[in-house]
Design an enzyme around this catalytic site. Sequence first.
Site, PDB file in Angstrom:
ATOM      1  CB  SER A 184      -0.961   0.015   1.189  1.00  0.00           C
ATOM      2  OG  SER A 184      -2.076  -0.795   0.922  1.00  0.00           O
ATOM      3  CE  LYS A 193      -4.649   1.891  -0.536  1.00  0.00           C
ATOM      4  NZ  LYS A 193      -4.013   0.572  -0.415  1.00  0.00           N
ATOM      5  CB  SER A 252      -4.570   1.736   3.780  1.00  0.00           C
ATOM      6  OG  SER A 252      -3.747   1.268   2.747  1.00  0.00           O
TER       7      SER A 252
END
Length: 436
Positions: free
Chosen positions: A59, A62, A123
């Site tokens: 993640s 991101k 997230s």
Amino acid sequence: MLSFLLIPIMLLSMLGIAPATTNAATDLGLTVDAAILIDADSGKILYEQNAGTSLGIASMTKMMTEYLLLDAIKAGTVTWEQQYNVTPYTYKVSQNRLLSNVPLREDGTYSIKELYEAMAIYSANAATIAIAETIAGTEKEFLKLMNKKAEELGLENYKFVNSSGLNNSDLLGEHPEGTGANDENVMPARSVAKLAYHLLKDHPEMLETAKIEKKVFREGTSDAILMSNWNFMLPGLVYKYEGVDGLKTGTTDFAGHSFTGTAKRGDTRLIAVVMKAVDSKGVGSYKARFDATAKLFDYGFGQFTKHEIIPANYVFEKQKTIPVIKGKEDTVNIAVKEPISVMVNTNEKDLYVPKLALDTDELEADVKAGKVVGKVVVERTEGTDYGYIDGSSITADVVTTESVERAGKVSLFFQGIGSFFGNLWSGIFGFIGGTV
């Protein structure tokens, strides 16, 4: 007898004043596959460990999606109030609560601001895909934008296969066309740090959202869900660390427990990246990644300070002037225009020295004060210098500190005569010297 007594005392005294070894390798005892620590202001790399090897980023991906969204907001092509209509793809992904998600209604509409907060704080993966679809139409097209931005930023050895950082196998067969069913995003720690560095430089406002510890998604509705920030180093959370206010965690089976964090104390802001952190038993955990990050921050804040290596108006002892032809003076004084400060280990500041690089060996009058004649760079005399995250170096202009007017016609005439006879005598003596 007195002499024999004095010898050990003198030896102890010498040991006491001897400088500490400065070129020994630094070992922070990090149990990670890779790590890097940089100064967020200058990009100076303070520490790195296996930072050039491509690894799973999960993640932390991101940050790139966030970058592109904030670019679009700034450009006006997307607005915070803009509404997103849920697609079958984002709906299906959002229903998997084993992943980090805020459940989206199949027929729902959500503002970009809501989706952004869900992505940055919690997230949320489906919310991230929704942002990608808003910007580019499809996640496949969004990958092109991710690759383009990565190239602009000078990232190396990266591979993007989706916008969220999930393994493609978690996307229920809806992974972007052209990517593998089990692919995952990869990048070296050095490139992750560079991404975070430019994100903070270009969009510092992102920290206002990244530092939110908890927030309720769709508060006051039946869809309300508490979003707790996965960055447990924030002030009110379990692994709090003074000064931490961002950026992004990343966790998958492939990437392990990874984290890109930033913290500020006083005028110093640091960025740390740890990848696939494990504990002393080799087991990955949230604690392991935050413990490793804390070690990096402790090292950075405890050992490094910004030092002025070169003051303004610094004069090189071996090159105080450069020659001037056709001027009222034969030389002109030169000096460094602006000071240069570098984030360095306090015990090693004397290892950094200025090096002069002139653009010319001489100038022709009329010479004005402030004319740039070269550069000064800072170099380390021994040991390892990791350089800067963007590959640059800190330099300053070297300029003339006074003006030299052009000589009059009579002076130029006699200068010409002097030069002629000087060259003539040099030739004669050179000939005689060659025949001896």
